[in-house]
Design a protein around this motif. Structure first.
Motif, PDB file in Angstrom:
ATOM      1  N   GLN A 263       0.829  -1.196   0.000  1.00  0.00           N
ATOM      2  CA  GLN A 263       0.000   0.000   0.000  1.00  0.00           C
ATOM      3  C   GLN A 263       0.871   1.257   0.000  1.00  0.00           C
ATOM      4  O   GLN A 263       2.013   1.235   0.479  1.00  0.00           O
ATOM      5  CB  GLN A 263      -0.952   0.013   1.181  1.00  0.00           C
ATOM      6  CG  GLN A 263      -0.356   0.404   2.507  1.00  0.00           C
ATOM      7  CD  GLN A 263      -1.422   0.682   3.570  1.00  0.00           C
ATOM      8  OE1 GLN A 263      -2.616   0.543   3.341  1.00  0.00           O
ATOM      9  NE2 GLN A 263      -0.983   1.079   4.742  1.00  0.00           N
ATOM     10  N   GLY A 265       0.257   5.809   0.152  1.00  0.00           N
ATOM     11  CA  GLY A 265      -0.722   6.864   0.362  1.00  0.00           C
ATOM     12  C   GLY A 265      -0.087   8.066   1.014  1.00  0.00           C
ATOM     13  O   GLY A 265       1.131   8.274   0.955  1.00  0.00           O
ATOM     14  N   PHE A 281      -5.396   9.056   2.835  1.00  0.00           N
ATOM     15  CA  PHE A 281      -5.783   8.293   1.651  1.00  0.00           C
ATOM     16  C   PHE A 281      -4.742   7.202   1.412  1.00  0.00           C
ATOM     17  O   PHE A 281      -3.544   7.475   1.380  1.00  0.00           O
ATOM     18  CB  PHE A 281      -5.885   9.191   0.421  1.00  0.00           C
ATOM     19  CG  PHE A 281      -6.253   8.443  -0.827  1.00  0.00           C
ATOM     20  CD1 PHE A 281      -7.561   8.025  -1.038  1.00  0.00           C
ATOM     21  CD2 PHE A 281      -5.293   8.137  -1.781  1.00  0.00           C
ATOM     22  CE1 PHE A 281      -7.905   7.321  -2.175  1.00  0.00           C
ATOM     23  CE2 PHE A 281      -5.627   7.436  -2.926  1.00  0.00           C
ATOM     24  CZ  PHE A 281      -6.937   7.026  -3.120  1.00  0.00           C
ATOM     25  N   ARG A 282      -5.222   5.940   1.262  1.00  0.00           N
ATOM     26  CA  ARG A 282      -4.323   4.810   1.059  1.00  0.00           C
ATOM     27  C   ARG A 282      -4.913   3.877   0.001  1.00  0.00           C
ATOM     28  O   ARG A 282      -6.114   3.614   0.010  1.00  0.00           O
ATOM     29  CB  ARG A 282      -4.113   4.046   2.368  1.00  0.00           C
ATOM     30  CG  ARG A 282      -3.676   4.960   3.506  1.00  0.00           C
ATOM     31  CD  ARG A 282      -3.569   4.263   4.828  1.00  0.00           C
ATOM     32  NE  ARG A 282      -3.346   5.232   5.888  1.00  0.00           N
ATOM     33  CZ  ARG A 282      -3.002   4.931   7.130  1.00  0.00           C
ATOM     34  NH1 ARG A 282      -2.863   3.661   7.475  1.00  0.00           N
ATOM     35  NH2 ARG A 282      -2.815   5.886   8.019  1.00  0.00           N
ATOM     36  N   VAL A 283      -4.058   3.396  -0.875  1.00  0.00           N
ATOM     37  CA  VAL A 283      -4.433   2.435  -1.904  1.00  0.00           C
ATOM     38  C   VAL A 283      -3.630   1.163  -1.665  1.00  0.00           C
ATOM     39  O   VAL A 283      -2.428   1.230  -1.379  1.00  0.00           O
ATOM     40  CB  VAL A 283      -4.153   2.987  -3.315  1.00  0.00           C
ATOM     41  CG1 VAL A 283      -4.496   1.946  -4.368  1.00  0.00           C
ATOM     42  CG2 VAL A 283      -4.944   4.264  -3.553  1.00  0.00           C
ATOM     43  N   PHE A 284      -4.282   0.008  -1.767  1.00  0.00           N
ATOM     44  CA  PHE A 284      -3.590  -1.255  -1.524  1.00  0.00           C
ATOM     45  C   PHE A 284      -3.986  -2.277  -2.578  1.00  0.00           C
ATOM     46  O   PHE A 284      -5.089  -2.245  -3.138  1.00  0.00           O
ATOM     47  CB  PHE A 284      -3.908  -1.794  -0.125  1.00  0.00           C
ATOM     48  CG  PHE A 284      -5.347  -1.746   0.258  1.00  0.00           C
ATOM     49  CD1 PHE A 284      -6.229  -2.747  -0.120  1.00  0.00           C
ATOM     50  CD2 PHE A 284      -5.842  -0.674   1.002  1.00  0.00           C
ATOM     51  CE1 PHE A 284      -7.564  -2.698   0.236  1.00  0.00           C
ATOM     52  CE2 PHE A 284      -7.180  -0.615   1.362  1.00  0.00           C
ATOM     53  CZ  PHE A 284      -8.045  -1.625   0.978  1.00  0.00           C
ATOM     54  N   SER A 285      -3.065  -3.187  -2.852  1.00  0.00           N
ATOM     55  CA  SER A 285      -3.294  -4.223  -3.852  1.00  0.00           C
ATOM     56  C   SER A 285      -2.361  -5.387  -3.558  1.00  0.00           C
ATOM     57  O   SER A 285      -1.231  -5.190  -3.109  1.00  0.00           O
ATOM     58  CB  SER A 285      -3.044  -3.676  -5.255  1.00  0.00           C
ATOM     59  OG  SER A 285      -3.211  -4.683  -6.225  1.00  0.00           O
ATOM     60  N   GLY A 337      -8.160  -2.346  -3.365  1.00  0.00           N
ATOM     61  CA  GLY A 337      -9.051  -1.495  -2.586  1.00  0.00           C
ATOM     62  C   GLY A 337      -8.383  -0.196  -2.171  1.00  0.00           C
ATOM     63  O   GLY A 337      -7.211   0.061  -2.474  1.00  0.00           O
ATOM     64  N   PHE A 338      -9.141   0.634  -1.449  1.00  0.00           N
ATOM     65  CA  PHE A 338      -8.602   1.892  -0.946  1.00  0.00           C
ATOM     66  C   PHE A 338      -9.263   2.241   0.377  1.00  0.00           C
ATOM     67  O   PHE A 338     -10.329   1.722   0.730  1.00  0.00           O
ATOM     68  CB  PHE A 338      -8.780   3.029  -1.963  1.00  0.00           C
ATOM     69  CG  PHE A 338     -10.212   3.369  -2.271  1.00  0.00           C
ATOM     70  CD1 PHE A 338     -10.892   4.321  -1.529  1.00  0.00           C
ATOM     71  CD2 PHE A 338     -10.888   2.735  -3.306  1.00  0.00           C
ATOM     72  CE1 PHE A 338     -12.211   4.641  -1.807  1.00  0.00           C
ATOM     73  CE2 PHE A 338     -12.190   3.054  -3.607  1.00  0.00           C
ATOM     74  CZ  PHE A 338     -12.857   4.003  -2.851  1.00  0.00           C
ATOM     75  N   ASP A 339      -8.600   3.130   1.127  1.00  0.00           N
ATOM     76  CA  ASP A 339      -9.018   3.524   2.473  1.00  0.00           C
ATOM     77  C   ASP A 339      -8.956   5.047   2.552  1.00  0.00           C
ATOM     78  O   ASP A 339      -7.915   5.646   2.282  1.00  0.00           O
ATOM     79  CB  ASP A 339      -8.080   2.875   3.499  1.00  0.00           C
ATOM     80  CG  ASP A 339      -8.504   3.141   4.939  1.00  0.00           C
ATOM     81  OD1 ASP A 339      -9.344   4.018   5.171  1.00  0.00           O
ATOM     82  OD2 ASP A 339      -7.970   2.467   5.841  1.00  0.00           O
ATOM     83  N   VAL A 340     -10.091   5.685   2.906  1.00  0.00           N
ATOM     84  CA  VAL A 340     -10.170   7.136   3.015  1.00  0.00           C
ATOM     85  C   VAL A 340     -10.619   7.498   4.432  1.00  0.00           C
ATOM     86  O   VAL A 340     -11.593   6.921   4.941  1.00  0.00           O
ATOM     87  CB  VAL A 340     -11.156   7.734   1.987  1.00  0.00           C
ATOM     88  CG1 VAL A 340     -11.246   9.247   2.153  1.00  0.00           C
ATOM     89  CG2 VAL A 340     -10.714   7.385   0.573  1.00  0.00           C
ATOM     90  N   GLU A 364     -12.559  -3.417  -3.593  1.00  0.00           N
ATOM     91  CA  GLU A 364     -13.231  -3.413  -4.881  1.00  0.00           C
ATOM     92  C   GLU A 364     -13.481  -4.815  -5.432  1.00  0.00           C
ATOM     93  O   GLU A 364     -14.473  -5.067  -6.107  1.00  0.00           O
ATOM     94  CB  GLU A 364     -12.408  -2.615  -5.894  1.00  0.00           C
ATOM     95  CG  GLU A 364     -12.331  -1.126  -5.597  1.00  0.00           C
ATOM     96  CD  GLU A 364     -13.620  -0.416  -5.946  1.00  0.00           C
ATOM     97  OE1 GLU A 364     -14.468  -1.013  -6.621  1.00  0.00           O
ATOM     98  OE2 GLU A 364     -13.775   0.747  -5.537  1.00  0.00           O
TER      99      GLU A 364
END
Length: 400
Positions: A263, A265, A281-285, A337-340, A364
């Protein structure tokens, strides 16, 4: 030159060389001492508006160790293709609750640090139908004493024939799961603090890893009784158990998702008098390793007569509990997915602030929910689903 003087010079030279080597090593390989921050533990020392007005944003952003706690109230989305949703209810969100803990530190010299975060949130929504037992009241317990009490602490000699705990009658709940999921997330991130912008905002980029654990529970129940007006059910139970009976059958499935993701962000904060506005804001995969097992669980309460209906005077002759062997399945999926997050904090003392905020976690794709549909035991299983959590938070921060 005497031996004593020669020995002293050699020892002095060695000490000097060791000191120079140590200084050189520290110059290239500095060691972060957790106690170099020199905490004074005056967390509740008052702070005044005049003090805050004189502190630049760079100085208000604390360094050293910090910790936060937040109480979460996040609503969770229901699984897709769930036959027990009783219509087009997949878009509904069900209430959940959990916690968020964070611990980390920021080095004062390099403006970099580490952050560990743990988030958990559980949702449990069922469709419930309550059925009274045929002998609906255990009259022996109405005076406050246990039936067939056994020493030394009044435990029942025959469990399962009492009134339900907290009630003065006997019943069984037929439960169908609508949305039952447990979410756990563990994060470890490297953070950096940038120079303040012109209007005082500070950006903190982060890069790290995130480990998710999601467990989804799926259950479809069926309750049958010899008192049911359907004679087929009555005769089937009588033939099966040799007496009048009540039978609860649960087809259940448990799916587990273990996801390890990378991740990245950022965290943005701005100080406004005693208030601190923060956005994350964080994006993970990554990859998700899925597993599921399903089985059938049955409980039958058999009475001591063969003439319908079951009445108040009938006694429980035996209780039969059976469970089939689990059927296991495995799968792998790609996870995204992502985390806000957004918070508004109010500074109470020098180190303590209280805050309230908003959080949204959207996975997602890549989740398995609803179990394994093979064989038709549990309908609706699908290993390529999403999960949305959204809601509000309340918390405390220390030295952040």
């Amino acid at each position: 030159m005497s031996v004593r003087k020669l020995t002293a010079r050699v020892i002095g030279s060695l000490v000097l060389l060791c000191g120079m080597a140590s200084a050189q090593a520290q110059q290239h390989l500095p060691v972060a001492d957790p106690f170099q921050f020199e905490p004074d533990f005056r967390w509740f020392e008052p702070i005044y508006d005049a003090d805050l007005a004189d502190i630049k944003p760079k100085k208000r952003a604390n360094t050293g160790w910090f910790a936060t706690y937040d109480r979460l109230y996040l609503y969770g989305s229901r699984p897709d293709n769930n036959d027990l949703n009783f219509g087009d209810d997949d878009s509904r969100l069900d209430g959940g609750a959990g916690h968020r803990y964070e611990v980390g530190f920021m080095l004062p010299d390099s403006d970099s640090g580490w952050l560990f975060s743990w988030v958990d949130n559980d949702v449990g929504e069922f469709h419930r139908i309550r059925h009274e037992r045929g002998n609906r009241i255990n009259e022996d317990e109405l005076d406050g004493e246990a039936t067939n009490a056994a020493p030394p602490f009044g435990l029942e000699a025959i469990p399962g024939i009492s009134n339900n705990i907290g009630f003065n009658y006997r019943f069984v709940d037929e439960l169908d799961s609508l949305n039952v999921i447990s979410f756990d997330s563990y994060e470890l991130s490297k953070t950096w603090r940038m120079e303040p912008y012109h209007y005082g905002g500070i950006l903190e980029p982060l890069v790290g890893i995130r480990w998710f654990r999601l467990k989804d529970t799926y259950a479809a129940s069926r309750f049958e009784s010899s008192n049911d007006p359907d004679n087929v059910i009555s005769s089937n139970l009588l033939n099966k158990y040799g007496a009048l009976a009540e039978e609860l059958t649960i087809n259940q499935a448990f799916t587990e998702n273990e996801a390890i993701t990378a991740q990245f962000g950022f965290r943005y904060m701005k100080f406004i008098d005693r208030f601190v506005a923060t956005g994350d804001f964080r994006v993970f995969s990554g990859g998700n390793w899925q597993s599921s097992y399903k089985n059938t669980w049955t409980e039958a309460v058999v009475y001591d007569n063969t003439t319908a209906p079951i009445s108040q005077g009938d006694e429980v002759a035996r209780i039969i509990r059976e469970e089939t062997s689990p059927v296991n399945s495995r799968n792998e999926e790609f996870f995204l997915g992502f985390d806000v997050r957004a918070d508004l904090a109010y500074q109470l003392t020098r180190d303590f602030t209280i805050r309230a905020g908003f959080q949204l976690i959207d996975i997602e794709r890549g989740l398995w929910r609803g179990g394994d549909a093979v064989g038709g035991t549990v309908p609706g299983g699908d290993n390529e689903q999403d999960y949305l959590m959204v809601g509000y938070t309340f918390g405390l921060t220390l030295n952040r």
